[in-house]
Design a protein around this motif. Structure first.
Motif, PDB file in Angstrom:
ATOM      1  N   PRO A  12       0.820  -1.210   0.000  1.00 48.14           N
ATOM      2  CA  PRO A  12       0.000   0.000   0.000  1.00 48.14           C
ATOM      3  C   PRO A  12       0.858   1.265   0.000  1.00 48.14           C
ATOM      4  O   PRO A  12       1.965   1.267   0.540  1.00 48.14           O
ATOM      5  CB  PRO A  12      -0.773  -0.109   1.323  1.00 48.14           C
ATOM      6  N   LEU A  13       0.370   2.320  -0.615  1.00 45.22           N
ATOM      7  CA  LEU A  13       1.052   3.618  -0.519  1.00 45.22           C
ATOM      8  C   LEU A  13       0.898   4.120   0.911  1.00 45.22           C
ATOM      9  O   LEU A  13      -0.175   4.025   1.495  1.00 45.22           O
ATOM     10  CB  LEU A  13       0.417   4.637  -1.467  1.00 45.22           C
ATOM     11  N   HIS A  14       1.968   4.653   1.470  1.00 44.70           N
ATOM     12  CA  HIS A  14       1.881   5.206   2.819  1.00 44.70           C
ATOM     13  C   HIS A  14       2.168   6.709   2.785  1.00 44.70           C
ATOM     14  O   HIS A  14       2.315   7.311   1.705  1.00 44.70           O
ATOM     15  CB  HIS A  14       2.766   4.435   3.795  1.00 44.70           C
ATOM     16  N   LEU A  15       2.288   7.300   3.959  1.00 46.80           N
ATOM     17  CA  LEU A  15       2.461   8.757   4.019  1.00 46.80           C
ATOM     18  C   LEU A  15       3.681   9.246   3.239  1.00 46.80           C
ATOM     19  O   LEU A  15       3.659  10.318   2.652  1.00 46.80           O
ATOM     20  CB  LEU A  15       2.602   9.212   5.480  1.00 46.80           C
ATOM     21  N   GLY A  16       4.755   8.445   3.252  1.00 52.34           N
ATOM     22  CA  GLY A  16       5.968   8.832   2.526  1.00 52.34           C
ATOM     23  C   GLY A  16       5.696   8.947   1.029  1.00 52.34           C
ATOM     24  O   GLY A  16       6.166   9.873   0.360  1.00 52.34           O
ATOM     25  N   HIS A  17       4.933   7.976   0.500  1.00 51.92           N
ATOM     26  CA  HIS A  17       4.579   8.044  -0.925  1.00 51.92           C
ATOM     27  C   HIS A  17       3.689   9.247  -1.202  1.00 51.92           C
ATOM     28  O   HIS A  17       3.839   9.914  -2.225  1.00 51.92           O
ATOM     29  CB  HIS A  17       3.828   6.777  -1.356  1.00 51.92           C
ATOM     30  N   ALA A  18       2.746   9.492  -0.285  1.00 50.44           N
ATOM     31  CA  ALA A  18       1.831  10.619  -0.495  1.00 50.44           C
ATOM     32  C   ALA A  18       2.633  11.910  -0.583  1.00 50.44           C
ATOM     33  O   ALA A  18       2.389  12.760  -1.449  1.00 50.44           O
ATOM     34  CB  ALA A  18       0.815  10.688   0.649  1.00 50.44           C
ATOM     35  N   TYR A  19       3.622  12.049   0.298  1.00 50.03           N
ATOM     36  CA  TYR A  19       4.450  13.258   0.289  1.00 50.03           C
ATOM     37  C   TYR A  19       5.161  13.406  -1.056  1.00 50.03           C
ATOM     38  O   TYR A  19       5.141  14.468  -1.692  1.00 50.03           O
ATOM     39  CB  TYR A  19       5.463  13.210   1.442  1.00 50.03           C
ATOM     40  N   SER A  20       5.797  12.313  -1.505  1.00 54.69           N
ATOM     41  CA  SER A  20       6.563  12.353  -2.750  1.00 54.69           C
ATOM     42  C   SER A  20       5.645  12.697  -3.938  1.00 54.69           C
ATOM     43  O   SER A  20       5.979  13.544  -4.778  1.00 54.69           O
ATOM     44  CB  SER A  20       7.208  10.986  -2.964  1.00 54.69           C
ATOM     45  N   ALA A  21       4.496  12.033  -3.990  1.00 51.59           N
ATOM     46  CA  ALA A  21       3.575  12.248  -5.117  1.00 51.59           C
ATOM     47  C   ALA A  21       3.015  13.671  -5.092  1.00 51.59           C
ATOM     48  O   ALA A  21       2.989  14.355  -6.127  1.00 51.59           O
ATOM     49  CB  ALA A  21       2.436  11.235  -5.052  1.00 51.59           C
ATOM     50  N   LEU A  22       2.599  14.130  -3.915  1.00 54.05           N
ATOM     51  CA  LEU A  22       2.006  15.475  -3.824  1.00 54.05           C
ATOM     52  C   LEU A  22       3.039  16.552  -4.141  1.00 54.05           C
ATOM     53  O   LEU A  22       2.756  17.529  -4.833  1.00 54.05           O
ATOM     54  CB  LEU A  22       1.422  15.701  -2.418  1.00 54.05           C
ATOM     55  N   LEU A  23       4.258  16.359  -3.637  1.00 52.41           N
ATOM     56  CA  LEU A  23       5.316  17.350  -3.877  1.00 52.41           C
ATOM     57  C   LEU A  23       5.598  17.482  -5.378  1.00 52.41           C
ATOM     58  O   LEU A  23       5.615  18.584  -5.935  1.00 52.41           O
ATOM     59  CB  LEU A  23       6.584  16.917  -3.125  1.00 52.41           C
ATOM     60  N   ALA A  24       5.807  16.327  -6.028  1.00 53.51           N
ATOM     61  CA  ALA A  24       6.112  16.344  -7.461  1.00 53.51           C
ATOM     62  C   ALA A  24       4.931  16.917  -8.249  1.00 53.51           C
ATOM     63  O   ALA A  24       5.104  17.730  -9.169  1.00 53.51           O
ATOM     64  CB  ALA A  24       6.443  14.933  -7.940  1.00 53.51           C
ATOM     65  N   HIS A  25       3.742  16.497  -7.879  1.00 56.88           N
ATOM     66  CA  HIS A  25       2.532  16.957  -8.557  1.00 56.88           C
ATOM     67  C   HIS A  25       2.365  18.472  -8.398  1.00 56.88           C
ATOM     68  O   HIS A  25       2.146  19.202  -9.370  1.00 56.88           O
ATOM     69  CB  HIS A  25       1.332  16.205  -7.972  1.00 56.88           C
ATOM     70  N   ASP A  26       2.528  18.958  -7.144  1.00 53.88           N
ATOM     71  CA  ASP A  26       2.361  20.402  -6.883  1.00 53.88           C
ATOM     72  C   ASP A  26       3.402  21.204  -7.662  1.00 53.88           C
ATOM     73  O   ASP A  26       3.110  22.269  -8.198  1.00 53.88           O
ATOM     74  CB  ASP A  26       2.543  20.703  -5.388  1.00 53.88           C
ATOM     75  N   MET A  27       4.646  20.690  -7.696  1.00 59.27           N
ATOM     76  CA  MET A  27       5.711  21.428  -8.391  1.00 59.27           C
ATOM     77  C   MET A  27       5.401  21.509  -9.891  1.00 59.27           C
ATOM     78  O   MET A  27       5.578  22.557 -10.516  1.00 59.27           O
ATOM     79  CB  MET A  27       7.076  20.780  -8.141  1.00 59.27           C
ATOM     80  N   ALA A  28       4.935  20.387 -10.454  1.00 60.34           N
ATOM     81  CA  ALA A  28       4.601  20.391 -11.887  1.00 60.34           C
ATOM     82  C   ALA A  28       3.450  21.353 -12.162  1.00 60.34           C
ATOM     83  O   ALA A  28       3.501  22.149 -13.106  1.00 60.34           O
ATOM     84  CB  ALA A  28       4.230  18.983 -12.347  1.00 60.34           C
ATOM     85  N   ARG A  29       2.444  21.291 -11.335  1.00 56.76           N
ATOM     86  CA  ARG A  29       1.266  22.159 -11.566  1.00 56.76           C
ATOM     87  C   ARG A  29       1.650  23.634 -11.405  1.00 56.76           C
ATOM     88  O   ARG A  29       1.222  24.477 -12.197  1.00 56.76           O
ATOM     89  CB  ARG A  29       0.134  21.795 -10.596  1.00 56.76           C
ATOM     90  N   ALA A  30       2.477  23.948 -10.371  1.00 54.20           N
ATOM     91  CA  ALA A  30       2.868  25.346 -10.138  1.00 54.20           C
ATOM     92  C   ALA A  30       3.662  25.890 -11.319  1.00 54.20           C
ATOM     93  O   ALA A  30       3.601  27.082 -11.630  1.00 54.20           O
ATOM     94  CB  ALA A  30       3.688  25.453  -8.853  1.00 54.20           C
ATOM     95  N   ARG A 277      -2.165  16.054   3.696  1.00 50.89           N
ATOM     96  CA  ARG A 277      -1.217  17.132   3.382  1.00 50.89           C
ATOM     97  C   ARG A 277      -0.624  17.715   4.664  1.00 50.89           C
ATOM     98  O   ARG A 277       0.580  17.961   4.751  1.00 50.89           O
ATOM     99  CB  ARG A 277      -1.914  18.255   2.596  1.00 50.89           C
ATOM    100  N   ARG A 278      -1.479  17.933   5.650  1.00 46.99           N
ATOM    101  CA  ARG A 278      -0.994  18.490   6.919  1.00 46.99           C
ATOM    102  C   ARG A 278      -0.023  17.516   7.595  1.00 46.99           C
ATOM    103  O   ARG A 278       1.021  17.915   8.077  1.00 46.99           O
ATOM    104  CB  ARG A 278      -2.172  18.754   7.863  1.00 46.99           C
ATOM    105  N   LEU A 279      -0.389  16.226   7.580  1.00 49.66           N
ATOM    106  CA  LEU A 279       0.444  15.227   8.260  1.00 49.66           C
ATOM    107  C   LEU A 279       1.856  15.142   7.665  1.00 49.66           C
ATOM    108  O   LEU A 279       2.813  14.841   8.372  1.00 49.66           O
ATOM    109  CB  LEU A 279      -0.208  13.834   8.135  1.00 49.66           C
TER     110      LEU A 279
END
Ligand code: GLU
Length: 282
Positions: A12-30, A277-279
């Motif tokens: 399963p994806l855990h918090l570490g994966h969520a961080y990596s995916a959200l960070l990369a996604h946010d950077m691309a979108r920004a 996101r907060r976590l």
């Protein structure tokens, strides 16, 4: 900017994966760039379709969207075979039949000087199967293939040092000495699969046109391998951003087995994507 998230469907994806995916996604979108997904399923003994389905579901729930159908490594064997054949023809690979136990025994044999050296791939290979002259004939089917690091460096026009850009550390220099003594002859093709993490990741990042690799700092040392492979295969070197790791309460980094931190568990317990996101501190 083109970046990606490249999970392995082995749990399963855990918090570490969520961080990596959200960070990369946010950077691309920004940046008005492109965000891609890649399913790293070369470990066929552990990859499961249900984990892959869960990855898509968790990412969609987090609000992560990807701009093209995901690339799957199990569909990429022809590219891996072509690259291996290229390196084999250049005399830069050799077959190796050593087991992990053989390698441990060889490096623990009493000898003068320093003890065993650990590189990005574990123990630095002691060279047991390394031939004096490049092997010829067809690629053997029943052995792992290792990169002959000395031969690889000698093959390059400017073998003395390599660099990559890291957003946190700036320009990172990788010396030939370091590659020989601290990385060594890494496996580029496994006995059960025509590829290895290092070969696949380099070929896939190039095939997906990735300009920025955003991933955990646990892969910082592996990037040194990726840079030399890019040079050997004539591929561009992207910029790298190695991010901090999400740790548990005792300071240990999260692993796939940390099911308690699985995104699915947080979802089942009623958390929202904003809570996640907060976590992770975003
Ligand atoms: N598949 C790797 C993992 O899940 C990530 C590789 C990468 O981002 O280069 O840890």
């Amino acid at each position: 900017m083109r970046t990606r998230f490249a999970p392995s469907p082995t749990g399963p994806l855990h918090l570490g994966h969520a961080y990596s995916a959200l960070l990369a996604h946010d950077m691309a979108r920004a940046a008005g760039g492109t965000f891609l997904l890649r399913i790293e399923d070369i470990d066929q003994s552990r990859a499961r379709p249900e984990w892959e389905a869960q990855i898509y579901d968790d990412l969609a729930w987090l609000g992560v969207t990807w701009d093209a159908p995901p690339m799957r490594q199990s569909d990429r064997l022809p590219s891996y075979r072509a690259a291996l054949s290229d390196l084999w023809t250049k005399g830069l690979l050799y077959p190796c039949t050593c087991t992990r136990r053989d390698i441990t025994a060889a490096v623990s044999a009493p000898q003068e000087g320093a003890g065993p050296i650990y590189g990005p791939d574990g123990l630095v290979y002691p060279g047991t199967c390394r031939p004096d002259t490049p092997p010829s004939g067809p690629i053997p089917e029943d052995a792992a293939l290792r990169l002959n690091m000395r031969a690889a460096l000698a093959h390059l026009a400017t073998p003395d040092r390599f660099t990559f850009e890291d957003e946190t550390c700036g320009q990172v220099l990788v010396s030939a000495d370091e590659l020989i003594s601290e990385v060594g002859d890494i496996v580029l093709s496994r006995r059960d699969f025509p590829g290895s993490y290092h070969l696949s990741v380099v070929l896939d990042d190039a095939a997906q046109g990735i300009t920025h690799v955003i991933r955990g700092e646990d892969l910082f040392e592996a990037t040194k391998i990726h840079v030399i492979l890019q040079r050997l295969l004539g591929l561009p070197t992207p910029a790298y951003h190695h991010h901090r790791l999400i740790r548990d309460d005792t300071g240990k980094r999260l692993a796939k087995r940390d099911d308690a931190r699985a995104i699915a568990k947080y979802r089942a317990d009623g958390a929202t994507p904003e809570d996640i996101r907060r976590l992770v501190g975003l």
